[in-house]
Design a protein around this motif. Structure first.
Motif, PDB file in Angstrom:
ATOM      1  N   ALA A  68       8.103 -49.754 -10.161  1.00 37.29           N
ATOM      2  CA  ALA A  68       7.568 -48.592 -10.873  1.00 37.29           C
ATOM      3  C   ALA A  68       6.082 -48.797 -11.153  1.00 37.29           C
ATOM      4  N   HIS A  72       3.099 -46.255 -10.047  1.00 39.12           N
ATOM      5  CA  HIS A  72       2.910 -45.482 -11.280  1.00 39.12           C
ATOM      6  C   HIS A  72       1.923 -44.325 -11.165  1.00 39.12           C
ATOM      7  N   VAL A  97       8.726 -43.639 -13.292  1.00 36.14           N
ATOM      8  CA  VAL A  97       7.480 -43.060 -12.768  1.00 36.14           C
ATOM      9  C   VAL A  97       7.287 -41.654 -13.339  1.00 36.14           C
ATOM     10  N   LEU A 100       5.954 -41.957 -16.792  1.00 34.64           N
ATOM     11  CA  LEU A 100       4.542 -42.355 -16.783  1.00 34.64           C
ATOM     12  C   LEU A 100       3.646 -41.177 -16.407  1.00 34.64           C
ATOM     13  N   ILE A 135       4.709 -50.596 -18.887  1.00 36.34           N
ATOM     14  CA  ILE A 135       3.868 -50.329 -17.715  1.00 36.34           C
ATOM     15  C   ILE A 135       2.603 -49.586 -18.141  1.00 36.34           C
ATOM     16  N   LYS A 136       2.775 -48.665 -19.082  1.00 32.43           N
ATOM     17  CA  LYS A 136       1.613 -47.936 -19.599  1.00 32.43           C
ATOM     18  C   LYS A 136       0.592 -48.928 -20.182  1.00 32.43           C
ATOM     19  N   ASP A 139      -1.086 -50.832 -17.420  1.00 35.64           N
ATOM     20  CA  ASP A 139      -2.022 -49.898 -16.784  1.00 35.64           C
ATOM     21  C   ASP A 139      -3.325 -49.853 -17.583  1.00 35.64           C
TER      22      ASP A 139
END
Ligand code: MN
Length: 715
Positions: A68, A72, A97, A100, A135-136, A139
């Motif tokens: 993911a 993303h 995804v 996100l 993940i955010k 990122d």
């Protein structure tokens, strides 16, 4: 940039069962989709998702998260669809995804961060899968690491946003390492001078103290060994941002901040933590009020450690943190570490425990305040966060509607709202708002709060405003009525009526204004005769009694008709001066047999003798008034209500209204109760002279082809 095989190797190093094939496909997919796109650094765009995936391997996340991470930005920035990702990489990856992509869209809506706290809550509320949030954060971390490539104005904005929103979020879920790095980069960007001078000062101290850190580490290490404790000691200078924060909060200058070094003693188990603490405290002076035991009382985010301040080796004031290796891992990596630690105990791939585990951590809070902090995460399920057209975020309870939103913006917006655009489309005011909706309220100066709204609004502010308005509206009506009653009563007795005279009798009626007196009379709490007697105390009692009979002389023809009130003034048997109104349930007409009911606070209600509502008062004979219509009834319009079934065909409504008009009736209100393919069911209020007039109209309607049923409605 990480190469494809390097990334796969990294993942396999901690998760041997990782889906190698899917990882490879995702890497290639991201590379192809981002194609020739470039970052501001000049690197190919796909280097960004690859680096984000690399950061995620540091947290030892599962391959679903890594995939993911690689994908993303594909849905947001390329022609990729969520469907495509679902068919290639499965449901879970597609959902992450998708989450996100939604976050990214929301991010763009929020032009500024005045409501950082609300924004953080929104992000948490929207991250149903905690991996979305992780993940955010990765990122954002990579974007911060490459921030210096951006234009200066953009840099400031991103840095501020990071400090306001993402660093606290990282802390909230316990990711100390990420939090610190985000803060340091943002701080260097936002307060360049402060950052530089703290750096310079640290360098100076380092040279002066001939590098104390290694010396103190060695000393502490020796202390542990001598006492048979297996320990790993590390030390570091505190970061510029944490020093700056301390300078701000303690209002101390840099010179006064002595403990700019922090040391960590990592041991095997909890018992060793307390043994190590005993050794430190017995050998060195303890600095008062700097001792904190987060092992017995962990922080809300799950952080466990012992902190103490001492005058340590080399006579230097330092901070010492003592914890186990597992506590350390959790402190640095937060939920991610928590997950990694448990990974050995369970089947890899079933990661649904994420959220539960996070909540478990948060549930460990000890005092009520902390508990509140923690449960907020769950409490966000009870809230929705919506944007104004300018990008402000408004937090509302769940099930809120545009009317609640309007009142949250400003009560004047609420009072005058007539409609709402949600995400650009006109929607009904009762629509339930969703997280991230952009809401634009349409207003009109002619609008007033409606009692209808009271049925669907949920916020206290909206409810209170609507009720306040309704109260004020009623009061206005009572004031008008009371004034008319008083004027008529005075004039009927040929007594002069003026407001000045009323001022003198305020105390008699606990009134503070003329309006108070009018309202009390209008509401029937005080009679017009009481007021008259107070103003003219010498006025003869006998004469008063004589007047009781001819109400008509008081409310004679010369007085203008009060159409709205239905001119209730030609009824015999009423108490003089008391407010009167026709009951809305049965709509009495001249010609009907009627009865009066003394209500609490609203004067006398006139009902038809067969009104069903009267049953309620069967046990209270003292409230019943024997009344009847006067002979010379005025032409004042009265409202009769008809229930009509009308053919659902073109022109039938027109025929109906023509028919009523031809019979001298006037439709004052029309309500479609039900509508089927073949019929309308209507409630029609018609202004008529009296019962006979209404009966004539009913007869005329029965004769019409379009009307299949008609009767007088008494409810
Ligand atoms: Mn990105």
């Amino acid at each position: 940039m990480l190469r494809q095989y390097e990334l796969v190797d990294l993942v396999k190093s901690y998760d041997p069962d990782a889906d190698e094939d899917a990882l490879n496909r995702a890497y290639v997919f991201a590379m192809k989709k981002h194609g020739a796109q470039l970052r501001t650094s000049g690197d190919p765009y796909y280097s960004h998702p690859v680096e984000v995936a690399g950061i995620l391997t540091k947290f030892k996340l599962d391959s679903t998260s890594i995939i993911a991470g690689l994908l993303h930005d594909t849905v947001e920035d390329t022609d990729t669809t969520v469907e495509e990702i679902k068919s290639l990489f499965g449901e879970q990856v597609a959902q992450i995804v998708d989450g996100l992509t939604k976050l990214a869209m929301i991010e763009q809506k929020s032009a500024h961060n005045k409501q950082a706290e609300n924004f953080r809550k929104l992000l948490l509320a929207m991250s149903e899968d905690i991996r979305v949030l992780l993940i955010k954060l990765a990122d954002r971390l990579h974007n911060m690491r490459t921030l210096h490539f951006c234009a200066p104005e953009k840099r400031m904005r991103i840095a501020r946003e990071t400090l306001d929103i993402y660093a606290p979020l990282a802390e909230r879920i316990g990711m100390q390492e990420v939090k610190s790095e985000l803060e340091e980069i943002a701080f260097a960007e936002l307060h360049k001078e402060a950052y530089e001078s703290i750096k310079a000062r640290l360098n100076f101290l380092r040279e002066q103290g001939s590098n104390l850190v290694p010396k103190i580490i060695a000393e502490l290490q020796k202390d542990m060994e001598e006492n048979g404790i297996k320990a790993q000691v590390s030390g570091r200078e505190k970061t510029p941002y944490s020093i700056w924060r301390k300078m701000q909060s303690k209002n101390a200058s840099f010179e006064q901040l002595s403990d700019i070094m922090a040391f960590r003693i990592i041991v095997d188990d909890v018992a060793s933590c307390y043994q190590a603490l005993g050794i430190v405290h017995s050998k060195y002076h303890m600095v008062p009020r700097r001792f904190k035991d987060y092992i017995s009382t962990p922080k809300p985010n799950g952080y466990k450690s012992i902190h103490t301040g001492i005058i340590g080796p080399e006579n230097t004031r330092i901070e010492v943190q003592i914890r186990t290796a597992e506590m350390h891992e959790v402190a640095e990596k937060g939920v991610a570490a928590h997950w990694a630690y448990k990974q050995g105990e369970r089947v890899v791939g079933k990661n649904f425990r994420w959220i539960r585990e996070l909540l478990e951590i948060l549930e460990q809070a000890s005092n009520p305040e902390e508990f509140l902090e923690n449960t907020k995460l769950e409490m966000y399920n009870d809230q929705v966060f919506c944007f104004t057209p300018k990008g402000d975020l408004i937090g509302l309870p769940i099930n809120s509607t545009p009317v609640d939103f309007a009142y949250a913006v400003h009560s004047s917006v609420g009072d005058t709202c007539v409609g709402a655009k949600i995400n650009g489309e006109i929607r009904p005011l009762r629509t339930i708002l969703q997280n991230g909706d952009q809401v634009e309220i349409l207003t009109s100066k002619a609008q007033h709060p409606s009692t209808e709204w009271d049925r669907f609004v949920v916020t206290g502010k909206a409810k209170a405003a609507i009720r306040r308005y309704v109260r004020q509206f009623k009061r206005d009506q009572f004031i008008t009525l009371g004034q008319q009653l008083l004027e008529r009563t005075f004039k009927g007795e040929n007594l002069e009526f003026n407001e000045k005279a009323l001022v003198n009798v305020f105390p008699n009626f606990e009134a503070e204004s003329i309006d108070d007196i009018y309202a009390k009379v209008g509401e029937g709490l005080v009679t017009a005769w009481d007021v008259m007697k107070a103003v003219y105390p010498g006025y003869k009692q006998s004469k008063l009694e004589k007047v009781v009979k001819p109400l008509k002389s008081v409310f004679g023809k010369s007085v203008r008709k009060d159409k709205a009130k239905g001119e209730p003034l030609k009824i015999k048997g009423l108490i003089p001066g008391m407010a009167v109104h026709f009951a809305g349930c049965c709509h009495p007409l001249p010609g009907d047999r009627i009865v009066g009911i003394v209500t609490t606070g609203k004067g006398v209600a006139v009902h038809t003798i067969d009104c069903k509502l009267l049953e309620k008062f069967a046990d209270e004979p003292e409230r019943w008034l024997d009344i009847s219509w006067g002979e010379a009834a005025d032409e004042g319009p009265h409202v009769g209500r008809l229930k009509i079934m009308l053919a659902n065909e073109p022109g039938s409504l027109g025929d109906l209204s023509n028919l009523i008009a031809r019979n001298n009736g006037n439709i004052s209100n029309l309500n479609i109760v039900n509508r089927t393919v073949s019929y309308f069911e209507l409630l029609v209020d018609v202004e008529v002279k009296d019962l006979k007039h209404l009966t004539d109209i009913i007869a005329a309607l029965k004769a019409s082809k379009v009307v299949s049923y008609v009767s007088r409605s008494v409810q």
